[in-house]
Motif scaffolding. Structure first.
Motif, PDB file in Angstrom:
ATOM      1  N   GLY A 131      34.926  35.753  43.099  1.00 36.97           N
ATOM      2  CA  GLY A 131      36.032  34.837  42.830  1.00 36.97           C
ATOM      3  C   GLY A 131      35.713  33.370  42.992  1.00 36.97           C
ATOM      4  O   GLY A 131      36.627  32.560  43.176  1.00 36.97           O
ATOM      5  N   PHE A 132      34.414  32.997  42.880  1.00 41.99           N
ATOM      6  CA  PHE A 132      34.048  31.593  43.035  1.00 41.99           C
ATOM      7  C   PHE A 132      33.600  30.955  41.718  1.00 41.99           C
ATOM      8  O   PHE A 132      33.080  29.842  41.711  1.00 41.99           O
ATOM      9  CB  PHE A 132      32.946  31.449  44.078  1.00 41.99           C
ATOM     10  N   GLY A 133      33.803  31.674  40.615  1.00 42.25           N
ATOM     11  CA  GLY A 133      33.489  31.139  39.298  1.00 42.25           C
ATOM     12  C   GLY A 133      34.758  30.900  38.509  1.00 42.25           C
ATOM     13  O   GLY A 133      35.822  30.651  39.082  1.00 42.25           O
ATOM     14  N   PRO A 138      39.408  37.697  43.726  1.00 43.43           N
ATOM     15  CA  PRO A 138      39.777  39.107  43.536  1.00 43.43           C
ATOM     16  C   PRO A 138      40.924  39.525  44.450  1.00 43.43           C
ATOM     17  O   PRO A 138      41.144  38.940  45.504  1.00 43.43           O
ATOM     18  CB  PRO A 138      38.480  39.849  43.880  1.00 43.43           C
ATOM     19  N   ASP A 139      41.637  40.563  44.014  1.00 42.00           N
ATOM     20  CA  ASP A 139      42.753  41.070  44.816  1.00 42.00           C
ATOM     21  C   ASP A 139      42.272  41.680  46.124  1.00 42.00           C
ATOM     22  O   ASP A 139      42.991  41.700  47.122  1.00 42.00           O
ATOM     23  CB  ASP A 139      43.545  42.114  44.021  1.00 42.00           C
ATOM     24  N   ARG A 261      35.569  35.697  57.020  1.00 36.49           N
ATOM     25  CA  ARG A 261      35.394  34.534  56.144  1.00 36.49           C
ATOM     26  C   ARG A 261      34.311  34.822  55.105  1.00 36.49           C
ATOM     27  O   ARG A 261      33.228  35.299  55.441  1.00 36.49           O
ATOM     28  CB  ARG A 261      35.008  33.324  56.997  1.00 36.49           C
ATOM     29  N   TYR A 262      34.620  34.503  53.837  1.00 36.80           N
ATOM     30  CA  TYR A 262      33.680  34.725  52.739  1.00 36.80           C
ATOM     31  C   TYR A 262      33.305  33.382  52.118  1.00 36.80           C
ATOM     32  O   TYR A 262      34.151  32.708  51.523  1.00 36.80           O
ATOM     33  CB  TYR A 262      34.286  35.664  51.695  1.00 36.80           C
ATOM     34  N   SER A 263      32.041  33.011  52.261  1.00 40.22           N
ATOM     35  CA  SER A 263      31.540  31.728  51.770  1.00 40.22           C
ATOM     36  C   SER A 263      31.283  31.787  50.269  1.00 40.22           C
ATOM     37  O   SER A 263      30.968  32.838  49.711  1.00 40.22           O
ATOM     38  CB  SER A 263      30.243  31.374  52.497  1.00 40.22           C
ATOM     39  N   HIS A 264      31.385  30.621  49.608  1.00 41.70           N
ATOM     40  CA  HIS A 264      31.074  30.556  48.180  1.00 41.70           C
ATOM     41  C   HIS A 264      29.574  30.623  47.921  1.00 41.70           C
ATOM     42  O   HIS A 264      29.146  30.807  46.774  1.00 41.70           O
ATOM     43  CB  HIS A 264      31.625  29.259  47.577  1.00 41.70           C
TER      44      HIS A 264
END
Length: 349
Positions: A131-133, A138-139, A261-264
Motif C-alpha cells: 500500500g505504499f505505491g 490494503p484492508d 508498525r509497517y515502514s514504507h
C-alpha cells in the motif's frame, strides 16, 4: 546668486561622497525563492544573485520544466508516463527509453549490484502490495502467499539495458521512487547551472543539492532531522558546498496494524517492510540521484551491514539508530568533513 553659486559645489561633493561610499559597500546579492508541488510532495529552491524580472522568469520556468519532465517520464502514478508504459510492455520486447530514464535505470542497476540487491527498482510489486505505491493501503496485512507471489516479480537483474533500450526478461514492475526524486533535484541543478546561477539550494521532498556558498562566503547549513514522527526537530547540522544530500527513514511514511508498525521501506530480498532499528540514513554524494539511492540501500541493509558497505565504498553516511535509551548516531569516516559542530555522545569517532 552668489549664495547659490557657493552651495553648488558643496552639494556635488556630497553626492560624490555618497556614490563612493555605495561603491565601497556593495549590497549583497538578493535571495530569490521558488516553490511548488511535485512528486506528491513539494520543492523549494533558493538562488542568490542580481537577476532582472526576465531572468527570474527563466529560472522559475526552468525549475518547473525540469521537475515536470521527470514526473512525466518516471511516475508510477501516471498511466501514460514512460515508466508506466514500460511496465505495461510485454516481456522480452525492447522498449526505447528517453536518455534521462535510461540514465536513471543504469545508475539503479549499478547501485543494485553495489548493494547486493538491497536497492532494487523492481520492488514495485511489493511496494504496491503493502500500500505504499499508487494502490491504496490494503484492508489487511498481506499474507505470506501474497508476499511470495509479489517477490517472484522482484529482480533487477531481469532488466537488460543496451543504450537507451530496456528489456525485461521476466514480468517485473519498476518503481523509481527511490532514485527519481534525487534525479529531479539534479535536473533542476543542471538547469540553474545552464542559466548561470552560481549560488543555489535545491530541495525536493527533503533531497537537497547545493552550489557555491551564500553571499557571506559561508557554506549552506542543512539540518538532519531527528527521526521522530510527532515533531520536527534538528538532530545535527551539516555544512555543504557543491554536493547533494539525501535521507531515507522509516519515521514519516508508515502505518500501524494491530499495534505493529509497517515502514514504507521494503526490503527487496524479503518483500516485507524493514524491521531493524536503523531509523534513518543520510548520505552526501556528488549527485542527488546517487545519494538518494544509496540512502535507501543503506536503510534496507540496517546499521551493521549498512555501515560496512559505507566504509568499504567510501560513502559519506550518517546513521541514526533506535536503542532502548533513545537514539544513537554512527558516522562513516567519509562523513566527518560535513559536520558543522562537534560530534555528540555516542557518535562514532
Amino acid at each position: 546668486m552668489v549664495a547659490a553659486y557657493r552651495a553648488g559645489p558643496a552639494w556635488i561633493g556630497l553626492v560624490l561622497f555618497a556614490l563612493l561610499a555605495l561603491a565601497g559597500c556593495e549590497q549583497p546579492p538578493q535571495a530569490h525563492r521558488f516553490e511548488g508541488p511535485i512528486f506528491g510532495t513539494g520543492y523549494h529552491v533558493t538562488v542568490y544573485g542580481d537577476f532582472n524580472e526576465r531572468q527570474l522568469k527563466s529560472i522559475d520556468d526552468g525549475i518547473e520544466s525540469a521537475l515536470h519532465r521527470v514526473d512525466r517520464l518516471m511516475s508510477t502514478y501516471k498511466s501514460d508516463s514512460e515508466l508506466s508504459r514500460f511496465n505495461a510492455a510485454p516481456v522480452g520486447k525492447p522498449f526505447e527509453l528517453s536518455a534521462a530514464t535510461a540514465r536513471v535505470i543504469e545508475e539503479a542497476i549499478e547501485i543494485g549490484d553495489l548493494s547486493n540487491g538491497a536497492f532494487d527498482v523492481t520492488i514495485g510489486s511489493a511496494v504496491n502490495l503493502w500500500g505504499f505505491g499508487p494502490k491504496m493501503r490494503p484492508d489487511k496485512v498481506p499474507s505470506d502467499a501474497e508476499v511470495a507471489q509479489a517477490l517472484r516479480k522482484v529482480d533487477y537483474q531481469a532488466l537488460k539495458l543496451e543504450g537507451n533500450r530496456l528489456t525485461k526478461t521476466k514480468p517485473v514492475y519498476v518503481d523509481l521512487s527511490g532514485i527519481a526524486k534525487g534525479f529531479g533535484v539534479d535536473q533542476v541543478a543542471a538547469r540553474l547551472d545552464a542559466l548561470g546561477v552560481t549560488s543555489y539550494l535545491v530541495e525536493v521532498g527533503g533531497e537537497i543539492r547545493t552550489r557555491g556558498t551564500k553571499p557571506n562566503g559561508q557554506p549552506w547549513r542543512i539540518a538532519v532531522e531527528k527521526p521522530v514522527s510527532r515533531e520536527r526537530s534538528v538532530q545535527r547540522v551539516l555544512e555543504l558546498e557543491d554536493v547533494a544530500v539525501a535521507t531515507s527513514g522509516d519515521y514519516r511514511n508508515y502505518y500501524e496494524e494491530d499495534g505493529r508498525r509497517y515502514s514504507h521501506t521494503i526490503d527487496p530480498r524479503t518483500g516485507r517492510p524493514i524491521t531493524h532499528h536503523l531509523a534513518s540514513v543520510t548520505v552526501v554524494a556528488e549527485l542527488c540521484s546517487t545519494a538518494d539511492a544509496l540512502a535507501t540501500a543503506l536503510e534496507v541493509l540496517g546499521p551493521k551491514k549498512g555501515m560496512a558497505l559505507a566504509e568499504r565504498e567510501d560513502i559519506a553516511a550518517y546513521f541514526i539508530v533506535k536503542t532502548d535509551k533513545g537514539f544513537k548516531t554512527e558516522v562513516s569516516d567519509a562523513f566527518h568533513t560535513y559536520l558543522a559542530d562537534e560530534p555528540s555522545e555516542g557518535e562514532k569517532q
